[in-house]
Design a protein around this motif. Structure first.
Motif, PDB file in Angstrom:
ATOM      1  N   GLN A  35       7.979   5.732   1.372  1.00 51.55           N
ATOM      2  CA  GLN A  35       6.683   6.064   2.162  1.00 51.55           C
ATOM      3  C   GLN A  35       6.532   7.176   2.829  1.00 51.55           C
ATOM      4  N   THR A  64       1.614   1.360   9.032  1.00 48.28           N
ATOM      5  CA  THR A  64       1.059   2.584   9.029  1.00 48.28           C
ATOM      6  C   THR A  64      -0.142   2.805  10.070  1.00 48.28           C
ATOM      7  N   LYS A 111       0.852  -1.209  -0.011  1.00 49.05           N
ATOM      8  CA  LYS A 111      -0.006  -0.073   0.050  1.00 49.05           C
ATOM      9  C   LYS A 111       0.677   1.287   0.002  1.00 49.05           C
ATOM     10  N   SER A 112       1.913   1.311   0.855  1.00 47.45           N
ATOM     11  CA  SER A 112       2.505   2.379   1.052  1.00 47.45           C
ATOM     12  C   SER A 112       3.216   2.812  -0.353  1.00 47.45           C
ATOM     13  N   THR A 113       4.146   1.560  -0.738  1.00 49.69           N
ATOM     14  CA  THR A 113       4.740   1.998  -2.158  1.00 49.69           C
ATOM     15  C   THR A 113       4.049   2.112  -2.995  1.00 49.69           C
ATOM     16  N   GLY A 118       7.550  -0.391   9.852  1.00 46.20           N
ATOM     17  CA  GLY A 118       6.827  -0.806   8.285  1.00 46.20           C
ATOM     18  C   GLY A 118       5.261  -0.858   8.420  1.00 46.20           C
ATOM     19  N   ASN A 141      -1.006  -6.574  -7.136  1.00 48.58           N
ATOM     20  CA  ASN A 141       0.251  -5.821  -6.897  1.00 48.58           C
ATOM     21  C   ASN A 141       1.447  -7.038  -6.916  1.00 48.58           C
ATOM     22  N   LYS A 142       2.690  -6.636  -7.088  1.00 50.29           N
ATOM     23  CA  LYS A 142       3.895  -7.508  -6.998  1.00 50.29           C
ATOM     24  C   LYS A 142       3.834  -8.656  -8.409  1.00 50.29           C
ATOM     25  N   ASP A 165       5.590  -8.494 -10.409  1.00 54.15           N
ATOM     26  CA  ASP A 165       7.174  -9.092 -10.916  1.00 54.15           C
ATOM     27  C   ASP A 165       7.610  -9.919 -10.227  1.00 54.15           C
ATOM     28  N   ALA A 173       4.296  -2.174  -7.789  1.00 49.45           N
ATOM     29  CA  ALA A 173       4.233  -0.716  -7.466  1.00 49.45           C
ATOM     30  C   ALA A 173       5.767  -0.679  -7.311  1.00 49.45           C
TER      31      ALA A 173
END
Ligand code: GTP
Length: 600
Positions: A41, A55, A19-21, A53, A132-133, A135, A164
């Motif tokens: 972040q 939030t 999320k932060s990324t 790490g 996400n991710k 990759d 992200a």
């Protein structure tokens, strides 16, 4: 920007799903922050957040973006990812019309994905799933999409794939937000109605309020009224978070931004409050249910002289975090301190860390307990915050109708092969299994009702170790149920030591009693007589240990000769005595208490 050119959205995700990324990438893409690679972040402002790490406190940022020949104002409202902070999640969601449900394509949906989805769904928000991710070599986007469809019954066929980290697919995120999330409603020609959804204290400007303008507009110099307190304020500044506070001439319908209005103390800013213009009262927006403490712990200064200074720090910190409840407490063993209520154990750890880092405090935190309840025959209900509040054996017989403990409704997600281990874990922790479903061909979602007391200690660690890290867990409060509670007492040579007493379910007394007796045996120094350590419940002894008497006199090894050495030893003993607490004839050093009462 008219409302149709505004989108207010958040990103919700399981912890570590990125999320932060993603937020950083979106802020870079829209030029809010530069692409130096140093913007790790940006929204995670607190030091604790960066270190862990996670939030903790929601922040927000405004972005300007062009799409289809139009300029848009996009407000990203940050939400915390961890279960302890779901209260913050729901208040952030109240300022949005939609949310990105971000799922790690390698891990698939996890317990907090589910919990956050239902929070957003319950608020009536548009939920846009994204993967996400992608990759990662272990990414299985097709499988994650299948899970989204079966768990949430939403069409995931066109779900956006991205990374992200590498930036792949990130350019398609904001167009999707604009197309799939509705603009805010409300009208500019109606009287001002603004929802206060977050607040913090700034050293230089004082209390800052984050507001979502639901109708009308707010500008510098406006006289506004709080629906909650009916207090009047003059607006000193309005602006947007970009990502730092940036003044603007006004905040109009649909916008999200900050205001300052000379509030003296943060206690005046009631999250969930509605502001309206003086002499133009409007119906208040539905507020938020106040956060309830799930766990309590005693907090004491290591050095008793520090109490006053620490008291000030605790006050300041709780002003910024209204979900912590505070009561002063005096313990026979640890002196003056506080009994603080938290939303969960992570919340408790974060609070302690902030107290230590931001206020340079040195504190002891006792093992966490949950708020038990006693129902009396005369209809009274009493909350048990400390074991000293627990009714005596006689009162239990004559006046008490029932003892109750709080429960949570838990969701666990794990690969099928851990089913046996997870069922056993729930049973050992007095859980009641409520059913399970498969979210794809090999992953299970298990629902279970558990006593809150069972999850505040090492439950999470055991869940992780029994599932080799593959199980995720989330919970929500699920009310109180009758439960067979007892008070475990600790006796030293027959004298009760109140500071060590604890309230618990009858089934857990035997193990807890043995553990306490053994731990005490390990830390009590030998004295000139035997010390019998006993733990008991309802007048019955649960466990017993003996610390054998010390045969030799402390001064014996001086052979009467070296007087100065003898004096030194005696003085040392005297100094040690200062920190001793006496129970009957038995003296306990402060360290013994710390060892058995505090969490590491
Ligand atoms: P909370 O704020 O605690 O909820 O976590 P988060 O969801 O914000 O996760 P965060 O952005 O901190 O990312 C967690 C980890 O995943 C970090 O180490 C990121 O570098 C990594 N990460 C994020 N996105 C990607 C991605 O697309 N691909 C890969 N390989 N790693 C990613």
């Amino acid at each position: 920007y008219p409302p149709e050119r505004i989108r207010n959205f958040s990103i919700i995700a399981h912890i570590d799903h990125g999320k932060s990324t993603l937020a950083d990438r979106l802020l870079e893409l829209t030029g809010v922050i530069s692409k130096t690679g140093k913007n790790k972040q940006v929204l995670d402002k607190l030091k604790v957040e960066r270190e862990r790490g996670i939030t903790v406190k929601a922040q927000s940022a405004s972005m300007f973006y062009e799409h289809g020949g139009h300029k848009y104002l996009l407000n990203l409202i940050d939400t915390p990812g961890h279960v302890d902070f779901s209260y913050e999640v729901s208040r952030s969601l109240a300022a949005c019309q939609g949310t990105i449900l971000l799922v790690d394509a390698a891990q698939g949906i996890q317990a907090q994905t589910v919990a956050n989805f239902y929070l957003a769904f319950g608020e009536g928000l548009a939920v846009v799933p994204m993967l996400n991710k992608v990759d990662l070599p272990t990414a299985e986007p097709a499988r994650a999409a299948e899970q989204i469809e079966s768990a949430f019954e939403i069409d995931a066929s066109g779900v956006l794939h991205m990374s992200a980290k590498t930036g792949l697919g990130v350019d398609r995120v904001l167009p999707a937000v604009i197309e799939k999330i509705p603009p805010p409603g409300g009208r500019i020609d109606r009287p001002l109605r603004a929802l206060l959804f977050d607040t913090w204290y700034d050293k230089y400007v004082g209390v800052v309020c984050l507001v979502a303008v639901k109708d009308g507009a707010i500008r510098k110099g406006c006289r506004i009224v709080s629906s909650h307190s009916k207090t009047r304020y003059e607006v000193a500044e309005v602006g947007i978070m970009h990502p730092e506070p940036t003044p603007t001439t006004s905040l109009q319908v649909g916008q999200v931004g900050y205001i300052t209005c000379n509030m003296k103390s943060i206690s005046e800013a009631h999250v969930g409050d509605t502001f309206y213009r003086d002499k133009e009262p409007v119906e208040a927006l539905p507020g938020f249910v106040p956060a309830k403490s799930m766990v309590f712990a005693g907090v004491f200064p290591v050095d008793a002289d520090e109490f006053d200074r620490l008291d000030e720090s605790v006050q300041k910190l709780t002003l910024n975090d209204s979900s912590v409840s505070v009561h002063k407490e005096t313990s026979a063993a640890l002196g003056q301190g506080w009994r603080l209520g938290f939303l969960g154990t992570l919340h408790m750890d974060v609070f302690r860390q902030r107290l230590e880092e931001e206020y340079d405090a040195n504190v002891l935190v006792t093992a966490p307990t949950v708020p038990y309840q006693i129902k009396y025959r005369d209809g009274r209900t009493q909350f048990i915050r400390t074991p000293a509040d627990f009714p005596s054996a006689a009162a239990m017989q004559d006046a008490v109708e029932a003892t109750l403990e709080p429960f949570v409704s838990a969701t666990m997600i794990f690969p099928e092969q851990y089913m046996g281990a997870m069922l056993e874990l729930c049973t050992v922790h007095r859980g009641e299994i409520q059913g399970h479903t498969f979210i794809d061909e090999s992953r299970v979602m298990l629902k279970c009702r558990l006593p809150t007391a069972e999850i505040v200690t090492d439950f999470f660690d055991r869940l992780k170790s029994k599932s080799q890290g593959f199980a995720s867990f989330d919970y929500e409060e699920a009310g109180y149920d009758a439960s067979d509670l007892v008070k475990m007492e600790v006796l030293l040579n027959g004298e009760p030591v109140d500071a060590l007493a604890a309230v618990m379910h009858r089934r857990t007394v035997a193990a807890a009693g043995r553990d306490m007796a053994q731990r005490l045996k390990g830390v009590i120094r030998r004295q000139l007589f035997d010390i019998i350590i006993q733990t008991a419940a309802n007048g019955k002894i649960v466990a017993r240990e003996t610390v054998k008497q010390l045969r030799k006199n402390v001064t014996a090894k001086c052979y009467g000769g070296d007087v100065s050495r003898k004096m030194k030893l005696l003085n040392k003993q005297k100094e040690g005595k200062k920190r001793m607490k006496k129970f009957g004839k038995v003296e306990l050093p402060q360290e013994a208490f710390l060892d058995v009462m505090t969490t590491s």
